[in-house]
Design a protein around this motif. Structure first.
Motif, PDB file in Angstrom:
ATOM      1  N   LEU A   1      -3.629   6.783   0.258  1.00  0.00           N
ATOM      2  CA  LEU A   1      -2.647   6.760  -0.255  1.00  0.00           C
ATOM      3  C   LEU A   1      -2.148   8.274  -0.445  1.00  0.00           C
ATOM      4  O   LEU A   1      -0.870   8.402  -0.260  1.00  0.00           O
ATOM      5  CB  LEU A   1      -2.695   6.144  -1.828  1.00  0.00           C
ATOM      6  CG  LEU A   1      -2.760   4.700  -1.959  1.00  0.00           C
ATOM      7  CD1 LEU A   1      -3.063   4.353  -3.516  1.00  0.00           C
ATOM      8  CD2 LEU A   1      -1.916   3.818  -1.076  1.00  0.00           C
TER       9      LEU A   1
ATOM     10  N   CYS B   1       1.020   1.176  -6.034  1.00  0.00           N
ATOM     11  CA  CYS B   1      -0.521   1.217  -5.774  1.00  0.00           C
ATOM     12  C   CYS B   1      -0.799   2.469  -6.765  1.00  0.00           C
ATOM     13  O   CYS B   1      -1.976   2.378  -7.095  1.00  0.00           O
ATOM     14  CB  CYS B   1      -0.539   1.810  -4.464  1.00  0.00           C
ATOM     15  SG  CYS B   1      -0.832   0.538  -3.213  1.00  0.00           S
ATOM     16  N   SER B   2      -0.022   3.106  -7.325  1.00  0.00           N
ATOM     17  CA  SER B   2      -0.634   4.051  -8.636  1.00  0.00           C
ATOM     18  C   SER B   2      -0.927   3.171  -9.842  1.00  0.00           C
ATOM     19  O   SER B   2      -1.483   3.528 -10.651  1.00  0.00           O
ATOM     20  CB  SER B   2       0.633   5.165  -8.669  1.00  0.00           C
ATOM     21  OG  SER B   2       1.843   4.475  -9.248  1.00  0.00           O
ATOM     22  N   PHE B   3      -0.463   2.088  -9.674  1.00  0.00           N
ATOM     23  CA  PHE B   3      -0.873   1.071 -10.906  1.00  0.00           C
ATOM     24  C   PHE B   3      -2.132   0.230 -10.507  1.00  0.00           C
ATOM     25  O   PHE B   3      -2.703  -0.288 -11.445  1.00  0.00           O
ATOM     26  CB  PHE B   3       0.204   0.115 -11.192  1.00  0.00           C
ATOM     27  CG  PHE B   3       1.355   0.711 -11.742  1.00  0.00           C
ATOM     28  CD1 PHE B   3       1.580   0.672 -13.039  1.00  0.00           C
ATOM     29  CD2 PHE B   3       2.290   1.463 -10.836  1.00  0.00           C
ATOM     30  CE1 PHE B   3       2.700   1.038 -13.519  1.00  0.00           C
ATOM     31  CE2 PHE B   3       3.492   1.927 -11.261  1.00  0.00           C
ATOM     32  CZ  PHE B   3       3.529   1.850 -12.542  1.00  0.00           C
ATOM     33  N   ARG B   4      -2.651   0.336  -9.522  1.00  0.00           N
ATOM     34  CA  ARG B   4      -3.742  -0.696  -9.132  1.00  0.00           C
ATOM     35  C   ARG B   4      -5.007  -0.468  -9.859  1.00  0.00           C
ATOM     36  O   ARG B   4      -5.663  -1.521 -10.229  1.00  0.00           O
ATOM     37  CB  ARG B   4      -4.099  -0.656  -7.427  1.00  0.00           C
ATOM     38  CG  ARG B   4      -3.988   0.735  -6.929  1.00  0.00           C
ATOM     39  CD  ARG B   4      -4.208   0.869  -5.613  1.00  0.00           C
ATOM     40  NE  ARG B   4      -5.576   0.048  -5.087  1.00  0.00           N
ATOM     41  CZ  ARG B   4      -5.620  -0.901  -4.265  1.00  0.00           C
ATOM     42  NH1 ARG B   4      -4.474  -1.405  -3.451  1.00  0.00           N
ATOM     43  NH2 ARG B   4      -6.740  -1.508  -3.926  1.00  0.00           N
ATOM     44  N   GLU B   5      -5.279   0.690 -10.364  1.00  0.00           N
ATOM     45  CA  GLU B   5      -6.459   0.794 -10.911  1.00  0.00           C
ATOM     46  C   GLU B   5      -6.141  -0.067 -12.357  1.00  0.00           C
ATOM     47  O   GLU B   5      -7.395  -0.299 -12.800  1.00  0.00           O
ATOM     48  CB  GLU B   5      -6.718   2.353 -11.392  1.00  0.00           C
ATOM     49  CG  GLU B   5      -6.801   3.173 -10.387  1.00  0.00           C
ATOM     50  CD  GLU B   5      -5.591   3.517  -9.727  1.00  0.00           C
ATOM     51  OE1 GLU B   5      -4.654   3.483 -10.106  1.00  0.00           O
ATOM     52  OE2 GLU B   5      -5.594   4.076  -8.547  1.00  0.00           O
TER      53      GLU B   5
ATOM     54  N   ASP C   1      -7.203   7.598  -3.676  1.00  0.00           N
ATOM     55  CA  ASP C   1      -7.516   6.906  -2.378  1.00  0.00           C
ATOM     56  C   ASP C   1      -7.023   7.683  -1.564  1.00  0.00           C
ATOM     57  O   ASP C   1      -5.742   7.839  -1.466  1.00  0.00           O
ATOM     58  CB  ASP C   1      -6.649   5.572  -2.702  1.00  0.00           C
ATOM     59  CG  ASP C   1      -6.785   4.417  -1.729  1.00  0.00           C
ATOM     60  OD1 ASP C   1      -7.318   4.983  -0.510  1.00  0.00           O
ATOM     61  OD2 ASP C   1      -6.847   3.405  -1.866  1.00  0.00           O
TER      62      ASP C   1
ATOM     63  N   HIS D   1       0.768  -1.150   0.008  1.00  0.00           N
ATOM     64  CA  HIS D   1       0.149  -0.115   0.127  1.00  0.00           C
ATOM     65  C   HIS D   1       0.848   1.362   0.007  1.00  0.00           C
ATOM     66  O   HIS D   1       0.416   2.310  -0.370  1.00  0.00           O
ATOM     67  CB  HIS D   1      -1.023   0.097   1.093  1.00  0.00           C
ATOM     68  CG  HIS D   1      -2.153  -1.192   1.045  1.00  0.00           C
ATOM     69  ND1 HIS D   1      -3.125  -1.175   2.135  1.00  0.00           N
ATOM     70  CD2 HIS D   1      -2.438  -1.774   0.083  1.00  0.00           C
ATOM     71  CE1 HIS D   1      -3.881  -2.204   1.715  1.00  0.00           C
ATOM     72  NE2 HIS D   1      -3.125  -2.773   0.502  1.00  0.00           N
ATOM     73  N   LYS D   2       2.071   1.145   0.565  1.00  0.00           N
ATOM     74  CA  LYS D   2       2.942   2.334   0.507  1.00  0.00           C
ATOM     75  C   LYS D   2       3.831   2.443  -0.816  1.00  0.00           C
ATOM     76  O   LYS D   2       4.511   3.455  -0.941  1.00  0.00           O
ATOM     77  CB  LYS D   2       3.929   2.113   1.660  1.00  0.00           C
ATOM     78  CG  LYS D   2       3.191   2.247   3.031  1.00  0.00           C
ATOM     79  CD  LYS D   2       2.600   3.547   3.296  1.00  0.00           C
ATOM     80  CE  LYS D   2       1.614   3.331   4.413  1.00  0.00           C
ATOM     81  NZ  LYS D   2       0.122   2.527   4.101  1.00  0.00           N
ATOM     82  N   SER D   3       4.001   1.367  -1.604  1.00  0.00           N
ATOM     83  CA  SER D   3       4.776   1.489  -2.653  1.00  0.00           C
ATOM     84  C   SER D   3       4.158   2.041  -3.997  1.00  0.00           C
ATOM     85  O   SER D   3       2.834   2.349  -3.823  1.00  0.00           O
ATOM     86  CB  SER D   3       5.083   0.087  -2.728  1.00  0.00           C
ATOM     87  OG  SER D   3       4.182  -0.635  -3.706  1.00  0.00           O
ATOM     88  N   LYS D   4       5.063   2.348  -4.816  1.00  0.00           N
ATOM     89  CA  LYS D   4       4.639   3.071  -6.010  1.00  0.00           C
ATOM     90  C   LYS D   4       3.649   2.153  -6.716  1.00  0.00           C
ATOM     91  O   LYS D   4       2.742   2.841  -7.372  1.00  0.00           O
ATOM     92  CB  LYS D   4       5.950   3.225  -6.844  1.00  0.00           C
ATOM     93  CG  LYS D   4       5.605   3.938  -8.067  1.00  0.00           C
ATOM     94  CD  LYS D   4       6.944   3.516  -8.920  1.00  0.00           C
ATOM     95  CE  LYS D   4       6.857   2.578  -9.687  1.00  0.00           C
ATOM     96  NZ  LYS D   4       7.753   2.318 -10.475  1.00  0.00           N
TER      97      LYS D   4
ATOM     98  N   ASN E   1       8.253   7.567  -1.079  1.00  0.00           N
ATOM     99  CA  ASN E   1       8.599   6.346  -1.777  1.00  0.00           C
ATOM    100  C   ASN E   1       8.827   6.874  -3.310  1.00  0.00           C
ATOM    101  O   ASN E   1       9.788   6.459  -3.923  1.00  0.00           O
ATOM    102  CB  ASN E   1       7.890   5.250  -1.774  1.00  0.00           C
ATOM    103  CG  ASN E   1       8.034   4.420  -0.487  1.00  0.00           C
ATOM    104  OD1 ASN E   1       9.077   4.449   0.153  1.00  0.00           O
ATOM    105  ND2 ASN E   1       7.118   3.739   0.178  1.00  0.00           N
ATOM    106  N   LEU E   2       7.759   7.738  -3.683  1.00  0.00           N
ATOM    107  CA  LEU E   2       7.862   8.052  -5.179  1.00  0.00           C
ATOM    108  C   LEU E   2       8.957   8.855  -5.279  1.00  0.00           C
ATOM    109  O   LEU E   2       9.715   8.461  -6.201  1.00  0.00           O
ATOM    110  CB  LEU E   2       6.529   8.929  -5.516  1.00  0.00           C
ATOM    111  CG  LEU E   2       5.281   8.143  -5.723  1.00  0.00           C
ATOM    112  CD1 LEU E   2       4.174   9.106  -5.824  1.00  0.00           C
ATOM    113  CD2 LEU E   2       5.275   7.185  -6.916  1.00  0.00           C
TER     114      LEU E   2
ATOM    115  N   VAL F   1       4.032   7.296   0.994  1.00  0.00           N
ATOM    116  CA  VAL F   1       3.830   7.296  -0.322  1.00  0.00           C
ATOM    117  C   VAL F   1       4.634   7.969  -1.336  1.00  0.00           C
ATOM    118  O   VAL F   1       5.277   7.759  -2.188  1.00  0.00           O
ATOM    119  CB  VAL F   1       2.462   7.034  -0.774  1.00  0.00           C
ATOM    120  CG1 VAL F   1       2.163   6.844  -2.311  1.00  0.00           C
ATOM    121  CG2 VAL F   1       1.574   5.913  -0.120  1.00  0.00           C
TER     122      VAL F   1
ATOM    123  N   THR G   1     -10.070   1.083  -3.722  1.00  0.00           N
ATOM    124  CA  THR G   1      -9.150   1.644  -2.649  1.00  0.00           C
ATOM    125  C   THR G   1      -8.430   0.407  -1.955  1.00  0.00           C
ATOM    126  O   THR G   1      -8.751  -0.576  -2.007  1.00  0.00           O
ATOM    127  CB  THR G   1      -9.527   2.802  -1.577  1.00  0.00           C
ATOM    128  OG1 THR G   1     -10.636   2.062  -0.774  1.00  0.00           O
ATOM    129  CG2 THR G   1     -10.535   3.701  -2.473  1.00  0.00           C
ATOM    130  N   THR G   2      -7.579   1.080  -1.189  1.00  0.00           N
ATOM    131  CA  THR G   2      -6.859   0.003  -0.361  1.00  0.00           C
ATOM    132  C   THR G   2      -7.650  -0.697   0.636  1.00  0.00           C
ATOM    133  O   THR G   2      -7.361  -1.827   1.009  1.00  0.00           O
ATOM    134  CB  THR G   2      -5.347   0.603   0.382  1.00  0.00           C
ATOM    135  OG1 THR G   2      -6.211   1.875   1.006  1.00  0.00           O
ATOM    136  CG2 THR G   2      -4.469   1.016  -0.607  1.00  0.00           C
TER     137      THR G   2
END
Lengths: 298, 239
Positions: B20, A123-127, B17, A118-121, B29-30, B26, A183-184
Motif C-alpha cells: 500500500l 485498506c487503511s481500515f483493514r486492520e 503494508d 487494495h488501492k482504495s482508502k 486516492n486518499l 493509494v 497485508t494485501t
C-alpha cells in the motif's frame, strides 16, 4: 419499506436476514439485508456500520453495489445489487466441466476487484475489520466481490482479521503460523486458491481439516519452507518445525486443465513467503491474460 | 484484596503494508477523497445559533480525554471530530446536546476504527450520565443518516505512514516521529481553526513539526527546505 416487495429469503447473514426483493416502481431486483437494532444493545452493529461506510465508497463493477440504506427505529435495511449465483451454486451447475476462457475471465475480474480494493482508502481500515468475508457472486458472467456474510465456505478475505477469520482452506501459511502482519498479500494467496478451484471446476485446492493438516497439504505441493526460502519464518508466533516435505505433486497434476501460463501465474500467487507473492496489479499484467476475452460464451 | 490484571491484551493495530505504501495510487486516492470530508469552521456563523468555538473546544478536550483514558487508537479522536464538524455544518445543535453529539461521534469512530468499540454505557458514564444511554442509539442513527453514512472519513493519521515511508528514517526514529506527529494531529483536531485544512495538510505540517522538534536536519536528516519541497510536491500544496 413500501418501495420494495419481498420475493424470497436468500439466506442468513452474519447480522441479519437477506431477502431477494423487487423495487415496485422500477421493477429492479435487489437484495435486501436486514439489520435488527435491539433496544438493549449498542445501536448499529459495528460490522454493519463498516460494511455500509466502506461499500458506499467502493464503486466498481467487480464489487457488489450498495444502493441505499433505509432505517426505522428497530431495523436498518441495506439495499444491494442482486446477484444470481454464488460460487458454490455456480460450481454445482457445472458438473465438473468449466470452459478455460471462463476461468480466465473470472480470475481476471477477481484480480481487478481485489486491485481496486487494495488501492482504495478502505485498506487503511483493514486492520480493524473483523469477521467479514468477501464472497464471490456472479451475474451474467460478471464476477462480484460481495460482503454478505453468507456462504462462509467460499470466503476471500479482502479485509482483516483475527487469525481465525480467513476460512482455513484459503489461509496462507503466514497466517497459519500466527503472523500478525496482515497485508494485501493474504488476499493474493486466497486468490490463488480460488484460481485453482475455478480451474478444477469447483474442487478446493487445499481442503484442510485443521491448521496442521492445512499446512501439510500446502507443503506437499510447495515444499516445506525454510529460513532460506522465507527468512524469519521461525520468528512467527505459532511457528513450529514440521516434517520436511519435498514437493510430491506437480502443478500439472494439481491443475491439469490449466495451461502453462496459467500454472505459472498460480505458482506466483501460491508462494509461502508473503513478501514474494505477486500483487493484484502484477497478476493482472501476467501473460496468461494476454488473450483475455472478458465475455466468453457461457 | 483481589489482584486483577485489567490490562488489555494488545489489540490488533495498524501495520504498514509495503504494497500500500509503495503504490502512489493509494496516496493519490486518499488525496482525491479527502476533499469530500473537509468542512470549514464557518458553521459557527452560518448554521449554529448557540454553539461557539469555545464550546467546541471544551467538548473536544473531553473527547480527547476519553480517548486517552480508554487508550483508543490514534485515529479515533480525529475521526470523531471530523464527524462532529460535518454534522455541525449541517444541523443547528442546542448547546445542551453538544456533549451527546460528541458521545455518538466517539461511538461511531470507535466502531469504525477499533476492533472493540467503546460501550454506550461506558461513554454515558464519562458524561456523568448527562448523555443518557437510552438516547444514544437514536442519536447515532440520526447522525449517520444525516451524513448519508459517509462516516469513514480520511483523517490526517492516514497520511502519516505514506509521508514517512518516503523519508530516509530508521525504524526507531520513524516510530518516534510517528508518535509525535500523531500528537500534533490530535492537538490540531481540538482547535476549530484547523478544521478548514485538509487532512493531508495537517499531516504534512504535523510530520514537519515532529521532525523539526527532534532536530532531524542536524541529526543527518534533510534540511528543512528540502523537507518542505518534498511535502508540497507529495501533497500538492503550495508552500
Amino acid at each position: 419499506m413500501q418501495k420494495y416487495e419481498k420475493l424470497e429469503k436468500i439466506g442468513e447473514g452474519t447480522y441479519g436476514t437477506v431477502f431477494k426483493a423487487k423495487n415496485r416502481e422500477t421493477l429492479e431486483i435487489v437484495a435486501l439485508k436486514r439489520v435488527r437494532l435491539d433496544d438493549d444493545d449498542e445501536g448499529v452493529p459495528s460490522s454493519a456500520l463498516r460494511e455500509i461506510c466502506l461499500l458506499k465508497e467502493l464503486k466498481h463493477k467487480n464489487i457488489v453495489r450498495l444502493y441505499d440504506v433505509l432505517h426505522s427505529d428497530k431495523k436498518l435495511t441495506l439495499v444491494f445489487e442482486h446477484c444470481d449465483q454464488d460460487l458454490k451454486k455456480y460450481f454445482d451447475s457445472l458438473n465438473g466441466e468449466i470452459d478455460p476462457d471462463i476461468v480466465k475471465s473470472f480470475m481476471y475480474q477477481l484480480l481487478r476487484g481485489l486491485a481496486f480494493c487494495h488501492k482504495s482508502k478502505y485498506c487503511s481500515f483493514r486492520e480493524y475489520l473483523s469477521d467479514t468475508f468477501c464472497v464471490l457472486f456472479f451475474n451474467n458472467g460478471e464476477l462480484k466481490l460481495a460482503d454478505f456474510g453468507l456462504a462462509r465456505a467460499f470466503g476471500i478475505p479482502v479485509k482483516c482479521y483475527s487469525a481465525e477469520v480467513v476460512t482455513l482452506w484459503y489461509r496462507p501459511p503466514d497466517v497459519l503460523f500466527g503472523a500478525k502482519l496482515y497485508t494485501t498479500s493474504i488476499d493474493m494467496w486466497s486468490a490463488g486458491c480460488i484460481f485453482a478451484e475455478l480451474a478444477n471446476a469447483g474442487r478446493p485446492l487445499f481442503p484442510g481439516s485443521d491448521v496442521e493438516d492445512q499446512l501439510k497439504r500446502i507443503f506437499r505441493l510447495l515444499g516445506t519452507p525454510s529460513e532460506e526460502t522465507w527468512p524469519s519464518i521461525s520468528h512467527l508466533p505459532d511457528y513450529r518445525p514440521l516434517s520436511i516435505y519435498q514437493p510430491s505433486m506437480s502443478f500439472t497434476q494439481v491443475v491439469p486443465k490449466l495451461n502453462s501460463k496459467g500454472r505459472d501465474l498460480l505458482q506466483r500467487l501460491l508462494v509461502c513467503n508473503p513478501a514474494q507473492r505477486l500483487g493484484a496489479d502484477d497478476a493482472m499484467a501476467h501473460s496468461y491474460f494476454a488473450d483475455l476475452n472478458l465475455k466468453p460464451q457461457q | 484484596m483481589d489482584l486483577l490484571c485489567t490490562e488489555r491484551a494488545a489489540d490488533c493495530s495498524a501495520y504498514s503494508d509495503p504494497m500500500l505504501l509503495d503504490d502512489p495510487r493509494v496516496l493519490k486516492n486518499l488525496l482525491k477523497t479527502e476533499e469530500i470530508y473537509t468542512t470549514n469552521s464557518s458553521y459557527f456563523q452560518n448554521v449554529q445559533t448557540e454553539i461557539t468555538p469555545e464550546m467546541r473546544k471544551i467538548v473536544a478536550e473531553w473527547m480527547l480525554e476519553v480517548c486517552e483514558e480508554e487508550r483508543c487508537q490514534d485515529e479515533v479522536f480525529p475521526l470523531a471530530m471530523n464527524i462532529m464538524d460535518r454534522y455541525l455544518s449541517l444541523v443547528n445543535v442546542k448547546k445542551t446536546h453538544l456533549q451527546m453529539l460528541g458521545t455518538v461521534c466517539l461511538l461511531l469512530a470507535t466502531k469504525l476504527r477499533q476492533p472493540n468499540p467503546l460501550m454506550s454505557m461506558l461513554l454515558s458514564s464519562y458524561t456523568d450520565y448527562s448523555a443518557p444511554v437510552e438516547d444514544i442509539p437514536g442519536w447515532e442513527l440520526m447522525v449517520a443518516c444525516r451524513l448519508k453514512w459517509d462516516l469513514a472519513a480520511v483523517t490526517p493519521i492516514d497520511f502519516v505512514g505514506h509521508i514517512l515511508h518516503r523519508l530516509p528514517l530508521d525504524s526507531e526514529l520513524r516510530a518516534m516521529v510517528t508518535r509525535h506527529a500523531h500528537t500534533f494531529i490530535s492537538l490540531a483536531a481540538r482547535e476549530s481553526k484547523f478544521c478548514m485544512f485538509t487532512p493531508s495538510i495537517i499531516a504534512g505540517a504535523s510530520v514537519a513539526s515532529a521532525l523539526n522538534g527532534i532536530r532531524w536536519s542536524s541529526r543527518g536528516g534533510w534540511p528543512l527546505s528540502r523537507l518542505m519541497d518534498m511535502l508540497s510536491r507529495l501533497l500538492f500544496v503550495e508552500k
